[in-house]
Design an enzyme around this catalytic site. Sequence first.
Site, PDB file in Angstrom:
ATOM      1  CD  GLU A   1      -3.176  -7.601 -30.256  1.00 35.37           C
ATOM      2  OE1 GLU A   1      -2.894  -6.506 -30.756  1.00 35.37           O
ATOM      3  OE2 GLU A   1      -4.167  -8.270 -30.589  1.00 35.37           O
TER       4      GLU A   1
ATOM      5  CB  CYS B   1      -8.382  -6.600 -35.496  1.00 35.57           C
ATOM      6  SG  CYS B   1      -8.594  -7.652 -36.920  1.00 35.57           S
TER       7      CYS B   1
ATOM      8  CG  HIS C   1      -3.631  -8.345 -34.267  1.00 39.27           C
ATOM      9  ND1 HIS C   1      -4.667  -8.472 -33.361  1.00 39.27           N
ATOM     10  CD2 HIS C   1      -4.134  -8.704 -35.467  1.00 39.27           C
ATOM     11  CE1 HIS C   1      -5.743  -8.903 -33.995  1.00 39.27           C
ATOM     12  NE2 HIS C   1      -5.444  -9.056 -35.269  1.00 39.27           N
TER      13      HIS C   1
ATOM     14  CG  ASP D   1       5.122 -24.262 -20.523  1.00 41.78           C
ATOM     15  OD1 ASP D   1       5.917 -23.310 -20.447  1.00 41.78           O
ATOM     16  OD2 ASP D   1       4.561 -24.609 -21.567  1.00 41.78           O
ATOM     17  CB  SER D   2       5.229 -29.608 -16.593  1.00 40.00           C
ATOM     18  OG  SER D   2       6.204 -30.170 -17.416  1.00 40.00           O
ATOM     19  CB  SER D   3      10.464 -27.709 -15.838  1.00 35.40           C
ATOM     20  OG  SER D   3      10.537 -28.840 -16.668  1.00 35.40           O
TER      21      SER D   3
ATOM     22  N   GLY E   1       8.825 -32.782 -19.224  1.00 37.02           N
ATOM     23  CA  GLY E   1      10.182 -32.578 -19.718  1.00 37.02           C
ATOM     24  C   GLY E   1      10.282 -31.256 -20.468  1.00 37.02           C
TER      25      GLY E   1
END
Length: 533
Positions: free
Chosen positions: A191, A105, A189, A247-249, A244
């Site tokens: 990727e 790009c 793109h 990611d944080s789990s 909940g």
Amino acid sequence: MIHTLTKIDDAVLKEIEAEKQVRKTNELFLLFPLGSQFDHLILQKVEKLGVYCLVADPARITAADVQKLNPKGIILSGGPASVYEEKVHFDTAILDLGIPTFGICLGFQLWAQHVGAEVKGAKKREFGVHTFKTHIESPLFTAIPELSAVLESHGDIVSAHEKLTILGSTENTPIAAAMHKHLFGVQFHPEVSDSLFGEKLFENFIFEFARAQDRYPAQSMAEKKVHQLAEEIKNKNVLLALSGGSDSSVVAYLLKKAQELVDTKLFAVYIKGIDRPDDEKCVLQFFGDKPWLSVKIIDATDAFVTALAGKVTMKDKRIAMRGIYKNILEEEAKRCEAHFIAQGTLYTDVSESGGGYDTGTRKAQIKIHHNVDLGFSVPELAPLIDCVKDNARNIGREVGVPEELVTRHPFPGPGLVVRIEGEITKEKLRIARDADNIYIEELYRAGLYQSIWQAGAVVTQSVTTCTKGDEAVSGAVIALWAVWSVNGFTAQCAELPYDFLKKVSKRMTNEIREVGAVVYRLSDKPPTTIEWG
Ligand code: XMP
């Protein structure tokens, strides 16, 4: 910030040589991120191919530095700039070194302009998935069909020039791929996962065009992260912000694994008030009675509603929400004598907030995420900051996060705040929760929940005239959205069955007194973002 090469001196060269020894390779690739939202995905794709690739700051690494590094190939990412309007901070003498270069790009436009081609605004801009057609046979397109789906997100195009060999086009972009000597570029793109043969294109560039020879076997990211965390948190207390969501789990489980190696005390806080209806239940179910983690639920409804009063733009609401979120974490950190605050922040959050690799190029701020750059008084642990959703989920699986948690729809950081238009009130929060409840319940009932990456119900400011029980009333319009995605960087509108949508609409207009109509969002990301606000 994520590690970026900003200068080349003897110490840096020594470090790179040592890493080459570990990887048993002499080959190095350089990625210059020019401000793309997708820069990190490029690195991931290249690393997945077993290639050693370093991120170089386009504003500080010069052609002389590149010569010292002697890379096998160079990749230039996209970015928000228009080359005919804004100077891109990049030493274009790098393009004259004869090193195989892949411009994506903006990266393509940059080298095309450098060799003399004109770059201009396109009459028809292209966002979303389009069909790419290859024009001539080239090793760059080995094992890529003549027609393939690619994701485009651009307003500028490269014009024809005698030095360019045109390799392919899309409907509105006659030069969607081209080369000149050692320079190769595409307007789309490769990727992102929506470009179906994107990975193959990187492989062809690296092994056919740049003629790399070495591949280094993939390493376990989870194991590396656990060991790093163990070193950091030894004999220290950590407070984790649990939402909940997955990611944080995943971070909770990484900390748990680290706790098996070193002495550490783990605390977690779940902040309630703007959350979805089932998040608290999920936190209690999976983390409520664990001997390795002490979880506290804090009801901050009043604090959120007070801070959000009078705020109507999404930006102001996000800032107000962040303030409360930060204060609660700070207070809790003090109470638990935490040495660190841990969050499940992903690279996507950092990137959309305008951050990421520490480079001098401009990166657009798409939205301020609640969990980025909060400036806590204690250091932050963000072990997933170099991951996007699909890697984070895989790491979760490696460290034993239950599959139900791994595949839960992502938690929107600012919670229902980004799913309510206009001022946030307790009443609107209740409507948003009731609507979410019906929508998610029906997705489960129809067996659709797992096939959808994320779904949300938005309380819009639109009202519709409706009649309920022979009375003419104004009812709120709820906008539903659901997406298919891999990592949240891009997403497509999920084609939910019409019968299903009708059923959800019927339930919402019947069961929620204030709801007058239900609509469904059809747009993809880009250009639309996944969350409404
Ligand atoms: P967007 O809406 O930016 O979101 O396409 C990508 C994914 O990140 C989740 N998420 C957030 N979204 N602000 C957001 O707008 C945040 O602070 C945030 N935290 C997480 C979002 O739910 C979507 O899955």
